[in-house]
Motif scaffolding. Structure first.
Motif, short mmCIF file in Angstrom:
data_model
loop_
_atom_site.label_atom_id
_atom_site.label_comp_id
_atom_site.label_asym_id
_atom_site.label_seq_id
_atom_site.Cartn_x
_atom_site.Cartn_y
_atom_site.Cartn_z
N VAL A 371 -16.05 14.95 -32.15
CA VAL A 371 -16.47 16.31 -32.50
C VAL A 371 -17.85 15.95 -33.64
CG1 VAL A 371 -15.85 18.09 -33.86
CG2 VAL A 371 -14.09 16.78 -32.61
N ARG A 372 -17.66 15.55 -34.83
CA ARG A 372 -18.77 15.37 -35.47
C ARG A 372 -19.19 13.94 -35.54
NH1 ARG A 372 -15.41 18.36 -38.85
NH2 ARG A 372 -16.52 20.08 -39.92
N LEU A 417 -21.70 17.25 -32.71
CA LEU A 417 -22.67 15.95 -32.27
C LEU A 417 -23.07 16.68 -30.94
CD1 LEU A 417 -23.73 13.37 -33.78
CD2 LEU A 417 -21.90 12.45 -32.21
N ALA A 418 -22.36 17.05 -29.88
CA ALA A 418 -22.85 17.20 -28.58
C ALA A 418 -23.76 18.26 -28.75
CB ALA A 418 -21.76 17.26 -27.65
N ALA A 419 -23.72 19.05 -29.49
CA ALA A 419 -24.53 20.29 -29.46
C ALA A 419 -26.23 19.99 -29.82
CB ALA A 419 -24.30 21.51 -30.50
N THR A 420 -26.29 18.95 -30.39
CA THR A 420 -27.41 18.53 -31.08
C THR A 420 -28.17 17.09 -30.44
OG1 THR A 420 -26.76 17.24 -33.01
CG2 THR A 420 -27.10 19.52 -33.14
N GLU A 425 -28.30 9.50 -27.19
CA GLU A 425 -28.55 9.71 -28.44
C GLU A 425 -27.43 9.50 -29.27
OE1 GLU A 425 -32.30 12.47 -28.51
OE2 GLU A 425 -30.54 13.52 -28.25
N MET A 426 -26.18 10.13 -28.82
CA MET A 426 -24.96 10.01 -29.47
C MET A 426 -24.35 8.40 -29.45
SD MET A 426 -22.47 13.44 -28.30
CE MET A 426 -22.86 13.54 -26.77
#
Length: 487
Positions: A371-372, A417-420, A425-426
């Motif tokens: 999630v975050r 996290l996956a929205a940005t 990158e994650m």
């Protein structure tokens, strides 16, 4: 219901907001309901409530903050809830401090009408609640809570129908979004699901004369009830005496059951859509191993939600399964006042690495979601500190890139996290050797859809992954939320 992140050590998981349960035709319905709510505790751990009816004592209720086991096992509470008919609710708290005002948000809600009393417990979220609330207040309604669910009671009060069952239909026809509802009058137990069937609701039989409604089948097991069937999307059942009367009060629609119920929310020993939740999660792990193989020495779950998928990954890949992380089962949600120094060791209070097993190994960690990403980073640090040679994350759901508006506590989109970030990158931000998520098609295959996801007619609600919202979140759009652009 719009809950807050209730514990600093649990801030990186999506939260199911509530579970509902009801029984009729048993001698001590409130005690049966307390047992059912105990089995549904995973769906809401901040507060619970029970309403019961007895012909001589009328409607009585008890609402408390905390676990079911701490509040609804005591004689001084349960003796105030006599009768053969009761409903209950467990939930996460509304934003703000727990106090005299917040207790008003704890369900079930109760209303006294000209034809008698009615109590309602709601699982889900109404996407037009703000608009409904504004209209109702302008017409003279006086709200006692901040919950969207209270709108249902006020809509019932404004209905001109002559009986409470019909008033519930009237009220819910005005509601948009997701709702599974359990309600009770003096003589009836009522269950309703919205036309998309986003949230679950099942029917059970207790002996020869009793009936139960529950969010999940695991709560039927604890009271010795036989699972009869799921309440269908768009169906309303009214149980009175030994009769179950079914109607379809809403316009028919393609079912869009929440796929995250299968990934995380529901207990693994429940049955959803005729399928074992455990077996679905096991198949998710197998699909993940096919889609995202990696050379490693051990497959370890992030306990406890990652366990079935980790077992599936291990069996499909042939890499040994091991308990590389041990969960402390006795850490209560009020374990210690979270000062900053303690807050930083929050994950270690819950989880500890099995150092002797991990040292020198290439480890695959299987978790249900990211999630975050904050917890993933901390777990990675723990594994590396224990001497692991490599750390690979495998996630049993697609990237969570969109908030849920149908009854799940999700951070705003900018905090996902996956929205940005891209997947690479994650991976770099978390600091692992590799990071892979199951594809949306793979998740559908594991859930029983052999052809994967049909983009034109998806079977499940997967908005948190795809941004495809089956019901327009009108309240959120009015607040400035931007939907996914058409492709």
């Amino acid at each position: 219901m719009r809950p807050f992140l209730s514990h600093p050590f649990d801030d990186d998981k999506l939260k199911e907001e509530c579970g509902i349960f009801g029984v009729i035709g048993v001698s001590d319905a409130a005690n049966f309901t307390a047992l059912g709510l105990h089995a549904l505790q995973h769906r809401g751990q901040e507060a619970g409530g029970i309403v019961a009816y007895h012909p001589e004592h009328g409607f009585n209720s008890a609402r408390r903050f905390g676990y079911v086991r701490d509040n609804f096992t005591k004689a001084d509470v349960m003796d105030t809830l006599p009768g053969q008919l009761a409903i209950g609710h467990v939930r996460y708290s509304t934003a703000g401090s727990k106090g005299a005002t917040a207790i008003r948000d704890v369900q079930p809600f109760f209303g006294e009408f000209s034809m008698g009393g009615c109590a309602i417990a709601h699982n889900g979220n109404l996407t037009n609640a703000s608009a409904l609330r504004k209209e109702l207040i302008e017409r003279g309604s006086i709200f006692q809570s901040s919950s969207d669910s209270e709108c249902i009671i006020h809509l019932m009060a404004r209905s001109i129908q002559k009986n409470l069952s019909e008033r519930i239909k009237d009220a819910l026809r005005a509601c948009e979004g997701a709702f599974s509802v359990v309600a009770m009058t003096r003589t009836k137990l009522i269950g309703v699901r919205d036309s998309l069937g986003v949230r679950p609701l099942v029917l059970g039989r207790i002996g020869d004369s009793g009936w139960a409604l529950s969010s999940e089948t695991c709560a039927l097991d604890i009271i010795g009830a036989d699972f009869v069937r799921e309440i269908d999307p768009g169906e309303m059942v009214v149980i009175e005496g030994n009769k179950v009367i079914s109607t379809r009060p809403f316009h028919p629609a393609q079912s869009r059951f929440c796929i995250f119920e299968k990934v995380y929310f529901s207990r693994p020993d429940s049955i959803l859509g005729g399928q074992s939740v455990y077996e679905t999660r096991h198949r998710i792990g197998m699909e993940l191993a096919i889609e995202a193989p990696v050379e490693a020495d051990l497959v370890c779950p992030v306990p406890d939600s990652g366990t079935p998928a980790a077992i599936g990954y291990s069996q499909q890949s042939g890499i040994p399964y091991a308990m590389g992380i041990i969960r402390n089962q006795y850490m209560g949600r009020t374990f210690i006042e979270p000062t900053e120094s303690i807050r930083n060791m929050g994950v270690r209070l819950k989880l500890n690495v099995n150092r002797a097993l991990i040292k020198g190994k290439r480890v695959i960690l299987v978790d249900d979601s990211v999630v975050r990403g904050t917890t993933s980073r901390k777990i990675k640090d723990m594994i590396l500190d224990a001497g692991a040679a490599e750390v690979h994350f495998r996630i049993a759901s697609p990237p969570t890139a969109w908030p849920c508006f149908y009854g799940v506590d999700t951070p705003e989109r900018s905090k996902l996290l996956a929205a940005t970030m891209t997947e690479d990158e994650m991976r770099d931000w978390i600091g692992v050797d590799s990071l892979k998520f199951i594809s949306l098609d793979g998740l559908y295959r594991a859930a029983g859809e052999a052809a994967g996801r049909d983009a034109m007619a998806p079977k499940f609600c997967d908005a948190c992954f795809s941004g495809d919202y089956p019901v327009t979140p009108s309240d959120k759009i009015a607040e400035g939320f931007e939907m996914k652009a058409a492709e």
